[in-house]
Scaffold this active site. Structure first.
Site, PDB file in Angstrom:
ATOM      1  N   ARG A   1      11.728   3.580   2.774  1.00  0.00           N
ATOM      2  CA  ARG A   1      11.378   2.644   3.848  1.00  0.00           C
ATOM      3  C   ARG A   1      12.618   1.811   4.150  1.00  0.00           C
ATOM      4  NH1 ARG A   1       6.063  -0.978   4.392  1.00  0.00           N
ATOM      5  NH2 ARG A   1       5.377   1.098   5.069  1.00  0.00           N
TER       6      ARG A   1
ATOM      7  N   HIS B   1       6.102   6.251  11.170  1.00  0.00           N
ATOM      8  CA  HIS B   1       5.485   6.100   9.849  1.00  0.00           C
ATOM      9  C   HIS B   1       4.557   7.305   9.653  1.00  0.00           C
ATOM     10  CE1 HIS B   1       4.115   4.454   6.220  1.00  0.00           C
ATOM     11  NE2 HIS B   1       3.696   3.270   6.594  1.00  0.00           N
TER      12      HIS B   1
ATOM     13  N   ARG C   1       0.803  -1.214   0.000  1.00  0.00           N
ATOM     14  CA  ARG C   1       0.000   0.000   0.000  1.00  0.00           C
ATOM     15  C   ARG C   1       0.842   1.273   0.000  1.00  0.00           C
ATOM     16  NH1 ARG C   1      -2.430  -4.006   1.705  1.00  0.00           N
ATOM     17  NH2 ARG C   1      -0.693  -4.292   3.146  1.00  0.00           N
ATOM     18  N   THR C   2       1.846   1.344   0.871  1.00  0.00           N
ATOM     19  CA  THR C   2       2.626   2.583   0.970  1.00  0.00           C
ATOM     20  C   THR C   2       3.349   2.875  -0.337  1.00  0.00           C
ATOM     21  OG1 THR C   2       2.931   2.249   3.348  1.00  0.00           O
ATOM     22  CG2 THR C   2       4.410   3.802   2.267  1.00  0.00           C
TER      23      THR C   2
ATOM     24  N   LYS D   1      26.992  -4.507  -2.609  1.00  0.00           N
ATOM     25  CA  LYS D   1      28.438  -4.302  -2.752  1.00  0.00           C
ATOM     26  C   LYS D   1      29.028  -3.562  -1.552  1.00  0.00           C
ATOM     27  CE  LYS D   1      27.848  -3.895  -7.766  1.00  0.00           C
ATOM     28  NZ  LYS D   1      27.977  -2.997  -8.936  1.00  0.00           N
TER      29      LYS D   1
END
Length: 302
Positions: free
Chosen positions: A103, A131, A53-54, A82
């Site tokens: 995120r 959030h 959703r986000t 890396k």
């Protein structure tokens, strides 16, 4: 507003401004579906953790604003494998984009990103910390579906320890008058003391283990987050401890919310009840994130 990292960084008036702008964005969506406020601009979505959703609502929001999206959802295909540092990644990608949404599993990653970016950074979730965009869409849902934020009575149920949406929302609600909060969770998943200390004295708080929702305006269910447990056996001890059913709801005048994804904490039969607003809540993510992107970009070019 230079970045959106934590609800602690913005005040009541800024929140109300974002909610008002969200209402304008929703009206645009309903009227014509898109606009060109961010035409030619680029949003970079950097998702070091899974999201449905986000991420998709951010991408939808940017495209509805007339902009474009770059980014990644699988770090195995990036230079992270890396050994590239987060700071270096941000320094590079902020040169490719006009806005960044990130995120990350580590608390503080979004703040670190903002300190190394030439463009506005939006925290799309950093571990179990914050959030803020979910909080803003939660507040927008409350405003639209309940009709008021001040004097709100709300019960948070489930994982209050690892639930970053709950931490952010409680901090935001502490800015509004007359709010009463019930914190309902097993002892193992109680709200962190630092969050309690942050909001105590500003709102009326009560903690309990039994579900008591007779006198609330909003029931905010949360998922028990298996991925946050170090010992999976501890997860299974609390899995399914709270399950909201039709019998719990009855004919109560209450709005049921959930940040999603849902596992087993709300019976699917609840979906058809008029009190269930969690899918509508998810839809509101698009106009709210449109508002956030627009306002952040406008502030960045002043």
């Amino acid at each position: 507003m230079r970045h959106l990292i934590s609800m602690r960084d913005i005040g009541r008036e800024e929140i109300l401004n974002i909610l008002d702008e969200s209402e304008r964005m929703e009206a645009i969506l309903n009227e014509k579906g898109h606009c060109d406020f961010l035409n030619g601009r680029i949003l970079a979505t950097l998702f070091y953790e899974p999201s449905t959703r986000t991420r998709l609502s951010f991408e939808t929001a940017m495209k509805r604003l007339g902009g474009n999206v770059i980014g990644f959802t699988d770090i195995s295909n990036t230079s992270v494998t890396k050994g590239e540092s987060l700071a270096d990644t941000i320094k590079v990608i902020s040169g490719y984009s006009d806005l960044i949404a990130i995120r990350h599993p580590s608390e503080g990653a979004a703040r670190l990103s903002s300190e190394n970016s030439k463009v506005p950074v939006i925290n799309a979730g950093d571990g179990s910390n914050q959030h803020p965009t979910q909080t803003l869409l939660d507040l927008y849902t409350i405003k639209r579906e309940v009709g008021h934020i001040e004097n709100l009575k709300i019960a948070f149920i489930g994982d209050l320890k690892y639930g970053r949406t709950v931490h952010s929302l409680c901090q935001a609600l502490s800015l509004f008058k007359g709010v009463e909060i019930k914190l309902i969770s097993p002892d193992e998943l109680k709200m962190p003391r630092e969050v309690i200390e942050d909001i105590s004295g500003k709102i009326k708080l009560s903690e309990m283990t039994d579900v008591e929702i007779d006198d609330v305006d909003v029931v905010y269910m949360t998922r028990i987050q298996k991925e946050r447990f170090v010992d999976v056996n501890e997860y299974y001890k609390v899995k399914g401890i709270y399950r909201l059913s039709k019998e719990h709801i009855g004919d109560k005048n209450v709005v049921i919310m959930h940040p999603l994804p849902r596992v087993d904490e709300i019976d699917s039969e609840v979906d058809t009840l008029p009190q269930a607003r969690y899918f509508k809540q998810s839809f509101y993510g698009v106009p709210v994130r449109m508002a956030i992107l627009k306002l952040l970009f406008e502030d960045s070019v002043k």
